[in-house]
Scaffold this motif. Structure first.
Motif, short mmCIF file in Angstrom:
data_model
loop_
_atom_site.label_atom_id
_atom_site.label_comp_id
_atom_site.label_asym_id
_atom_site.label_seq_id
_atom_site.Cartn_x
_atom_site.Cartn_y
_atom_site.Cartn_z
N VAL A 181 -1.46 41.58 7.52
CA VAL A 181 -0.59 42.28 6.57
C VAL A 181 0.87 42.00 6.91
N PHE A 182 1.17 41.95 8.22
CA PHE A 182 2.56 41.74 8.62
C PHE A 182 3.04 40.37 8.20
N LYS A 183 2.16 39.37 8.36
CA LYS A 183 2.55 38.02 7.95
C LYS A 183 2.85 37.99 6.46
N SER A 184 1.99 38.63 5.69
CA SER A 184 2.21 38.62 4.24
C SER A 184 3.49 39.34 3.89
N ILE A 185 3.76 40.44 4.60
CA ILE A 185 4.98 41.19 4.30
C ILE A 185 6.20 40.37 4.66
N PHE A 186 6.12 39.64 5.78
CA PHE A 186 7.25 38.79 6.18
C PHE A 186 7.49 37.69 5.15
N ALA A 187 6.40 37.05 4.70
CA ALA A 187 6.56 35.99 3.71
C ALA A 187 7.15 36.54 2.43
N LEU A 188 6.67 37.73 2.03
CA LEU A 188 7.18 38.36 0.82
C LEU A 188 8.66 38.67 0.95
N PHE A 189 9.06 39.10 2.17
CA PHE A 189 10.45 39.45 2.43
C PHE A 189 11.35 38.22 2.29
N VAL A 190 10.89 37.11 2.90
CA VAL A 190 11.70 35.90 2.85
C VAL A 190 11.86 35.42 1.41
N VAL A 191 10.74 35.41 0.68
CA VAL A 191 10.82 34.94 -0.70
C VAL A 191 11.68 35.89 -1.53
N ALA A 192 11.59 37.21 -1.22
CA ALA A 192 12.35 38.17 -2.02
C ALA A 192 13.84 37.99 -1.85
N ILE A 193 14.28 37.65 -0.61
CA ILE A 193 15.71 37.40 -0.41
C ILE A 193 16.18 36.26 -1.29
N PHE A 194 15.34 35.20 -1.34
CA PHE A 194 15.72 34.06 -2.18
C PHE A 194 15.76 34.41 -3.65
N MET A 195 14.75 35.20 -4.07
CA MET A 195 14.71 35.59 -5.47
C MET A 195 15.96 36.35 -5.84
N ILE A 196 16.36 37.29 -4.95
CA ILE A 196 17.54 38.10 -5.26
C ILE A 196 18.78 37.22 -5.34
N GLY A 197 18.93 36.32 -4.35
CA GLY A 197 20.11 35.46 -4.35
C GLY A 197 20.19 34.58 -5.57
N LEU A 198 19.07 33.94 -5.89
CA LEU A 198 19.12 33.00 -7.00
C LEU A 198 19.26 33.72 -8.33
N PHE A 199 18.60 34.88 -8.45
CA PHE A 199 18.75 35.58 -9.73
C PHE A 199 20.13 36.19 -9.89
N TYR A 200 20.75 36.52 -8.74
CA TYR A 200 22.16 36.95 -8.84
C TYR A 200 23.01 35.82 -9.39
#
Lengths: 119, 84, 278, 90
Positions: free
Chosen positions: C8-27
């Motif tokens: 679960v932690f690995k998945s949460i970490f991967a989700l976190f990394v991708v989410a940062i990118f999503m936020i940056g690019l959508f900004y």
């Protein structure tokens, strides 16, 4: 006031980054064998480029999200590529520097094929 | 100020392209060619043509290097001797 | 290797990394930061380029064109300074003048370029065509770090490729670099695991559909504006995402086509095949 | 920009980074083995990515940051391909 503080913070961060990029290049030129060079060329330059891009993001209004994304990408991919190069060159038969002791990899006789892969 | 930096980039391009032509090992030729591509893309960047810089970096440095390396693997398929 | 970390932690970490990118690019999608509007006056062509041949010939015949240089032609369009996100588009162009020329004024040429790339890809595939066999020598398996790392990096790279070709009319880039970046992400998947195979039928369908979409957009222009690959959408305001008419539609088609073609090239080069005719 | 950066600082940054680029290029040229050349390439591209970020600030155009991003992505994949070739796994 806040603008001035953020601006000087960004300038200092860029200066630190440039200094560490230079240190990485110097290490790559001066160190004796491949693994030492790899360590200098990855750790120092990763810190340098991350610090540089965050500093640039602080210096201009509105650039911060993209530069943080750039920094996170570099922080994520630089160690992977360095790990790949180290593993590949150990397998290809590059011998460590004679002062390196002990060679843990040779001592444990690690099997490199498919660690942790689910079959 | 920028003109000196551009001069240094041009010198790097010349050195690496000479290595790419005269090197005996094929892999080091390919690596030098990737460096030439990256340097040329930087030169486009200096000359205010970021479109061409992106295309050069994507095609020349990334995919072209990869495809050359894969082709080198395909050519040397039968050999088992280490080339180092 | 001992594996202590729960999945679960690995998945949460991967989700976190991708989410940062999503936020940056959508900004970056929704807001145009400050440095965007600097050189727009140099990057948007002020003159209306005459697409109507009849008007151009009349001007040439009347001698105005040669008599006073470019002046009479320039006088027909009043000069207005261009302001980012305020001025309406005078012409079919985009904020990025290179894109405007490549896709709009010279769109037929781009269709030819795409055809050339298609021919090259089919040549490579024809050369390396054959039955898939198992490789003779044993291949080294990549480590777990490379497997996970390339899979996380693939999401980011794919997102960034889409960002490049969707923003083709605003920033440098466009269909060809975006497609190349996407193909590089798929190459990363190949490197992360031995024996990875993409969905071949999906690649084929993507490539043909995007090629057909390009031609259909051109035909819509032919039937509505009486010219092949003519702009049939409103041009909007310079600098908005929905601004430059049909340029972004065509760039999406080109990006998908180039990405799937180059991915197919990489796939056919990396796999071990055995010739059937020998 | 929030503040004006003095010219001497720009000059120092450019000189230091150019020296670093030249050192990395020398390692990529004279490296005894192929692995050393790959390390030189890796460091060269990382240094140059930082350099382009600073240049984006110098020319003050946001669009040039995306060039740096493409640079980072493509250099990562290129190094990975050559590493996989060296360990005979391709």
């Amino acid at each position: 006031m806040l603008n001035v503080v953020l601006g000087w913070l960004g300038t200092v961060l860029i200066s630190i980054g440039v200094f560490f990029l230079f240190l990485g290049a110097l290490g790559i030129f001066r160190l004796p064998d491949l693994f030492n060079r790899l360590q200098a060329g990855t750790k120092a330059t990763t810190l340098g480029v991350v610090s540089t891009s965050i500093g640039v993001g602080l210096l201009v209004k509105g650039w911060l999200p993209f530069s943080v994304a750039l920094a996170v990408f570099l922080l994520m991919t630089n160690p992977i590529s360095s790990h790949a190069v180290a593993r590949a060159s150990y397998r290809a038969g590059v011998k460590p520097y004679h002062g390196t002791s002990p060679d843990e990899c040779a001592k444990r006789n690690l099997d490199f094929s498919g660690e942790g892969e689910e079959k | 100020m920028i003109i000196y930096v551009a001069t240094i980039v041009v010198i790097v391009i010349i050195i690496t392209s000479l290595i790419a032509v005269f090197s005996k090992k094929l892999l080091s030729s390919i690596i030098s060619m990737g460096l030439v591509s990256l340097g040329v893309s930087g030169l486009f960047f200096f000359l205010q043509a970021p479109d061409v810089a992106i295309t050069e970096a994507a095609i020349g440095a990334g995919l072209s290097t990869a495809i050359f390396v894969i082709a080198l693997k395909k050519v040397k398929k039968g050999e088992t001797k280490d080339e180092e | 290797m001992k594996n202590d970390t729960p999945k679960v932690f690995k998945s949460i970490f991967a989700l976190f990394v991708v989410a940062i990118f999503m936020i940056g690019l959508f900004y970056a999608f929704v807001s145009m930061p400050k440095g965007w509007g600097v050189n727009v006056n140099n990057r948007v062509s002020r003159l209306y380029i005459l697409k109507n041949v009849r008007t151009a010939t009349r001007l040439l015949d009347s001698g105005k064109f040669f008599a006073k240089g470019m002046k009479p032609l320039r006088a027909e369009v009043p000069y207005k300074p261009i302001k980012f996100k305020k001025t309406a588009n005078l012409e079919d162009g985009a904020a990025n003048v290179v894109t405007s020329i490549v896709v709009d004024y010279r769109g037929f040429d781009t269709l030819g370029e795409v055809t050339v790339l298609f021919l090259a890809a089919s040549g490579v595939m024809m050369l390396l065509f054959g039955k898939r066999v198992k490789p003779k020598r044993k291949k080294t398996e990549p480590s777990l770090i490379m497997y996970v790392g390339t899979r996380i990096a693939f999401a980011v790279i794919f997102l960034f490729g889409i960002y490049i070709f969707v923003h083709g009319h605003l920033t440098p880039g466009g269909g060809f670099p975006g497609g190349a970046v996407i193909a590089s992400g798929i190459l990363g998947l190949f490197l992360g695991r031995n024996g990875y195979t993409p969905n071949h039928a999906g690649l084929k369908v993507f490539e043909s559909l995007s090629g057909i979409a390009f031609v259909i957009i051109g035909l819509i222009g032919l039937f509505s504006v009486k010219s092949f690959l003519a702009n049939f959408l409103p041009t909007g305001i310079i600098g908005n995402l929905y601004s430059a008419g049909f340029i972004s539609l065509i760039y999406i088609a080109i990006g998908m086509k180039v990405g799937s073609e180059l991915a197919a090239v990489v796939d056919s080069m990396i796999g071990d095949t055995k010739e059937e005719w020998s | 920009m929030r503040i004006e950066i003095p010219t001497i600082l720009w000059a120092i940054w450019f000189i230091v980074i150019s020296t670093a680029t030249i050192l990395a290029t020398l390692r990529a040229v004279i490296g005894p083995t192929n692995s050393d050349r790959v390390v030189g390439l890796d460091t060269w591209t990382t240094i140059t990515t930082g350099f382009w970020v600073i240049l984006a600030l110098f020319f003050f155009q946001f669009v040039l940051l995306s060039v740096a991003m493409v640079y980072a992505i493509l250099s990562f994949l290129g190094v990975l391909v050559i590493a996989r070739y060296l360990e005979r796994g391709l």
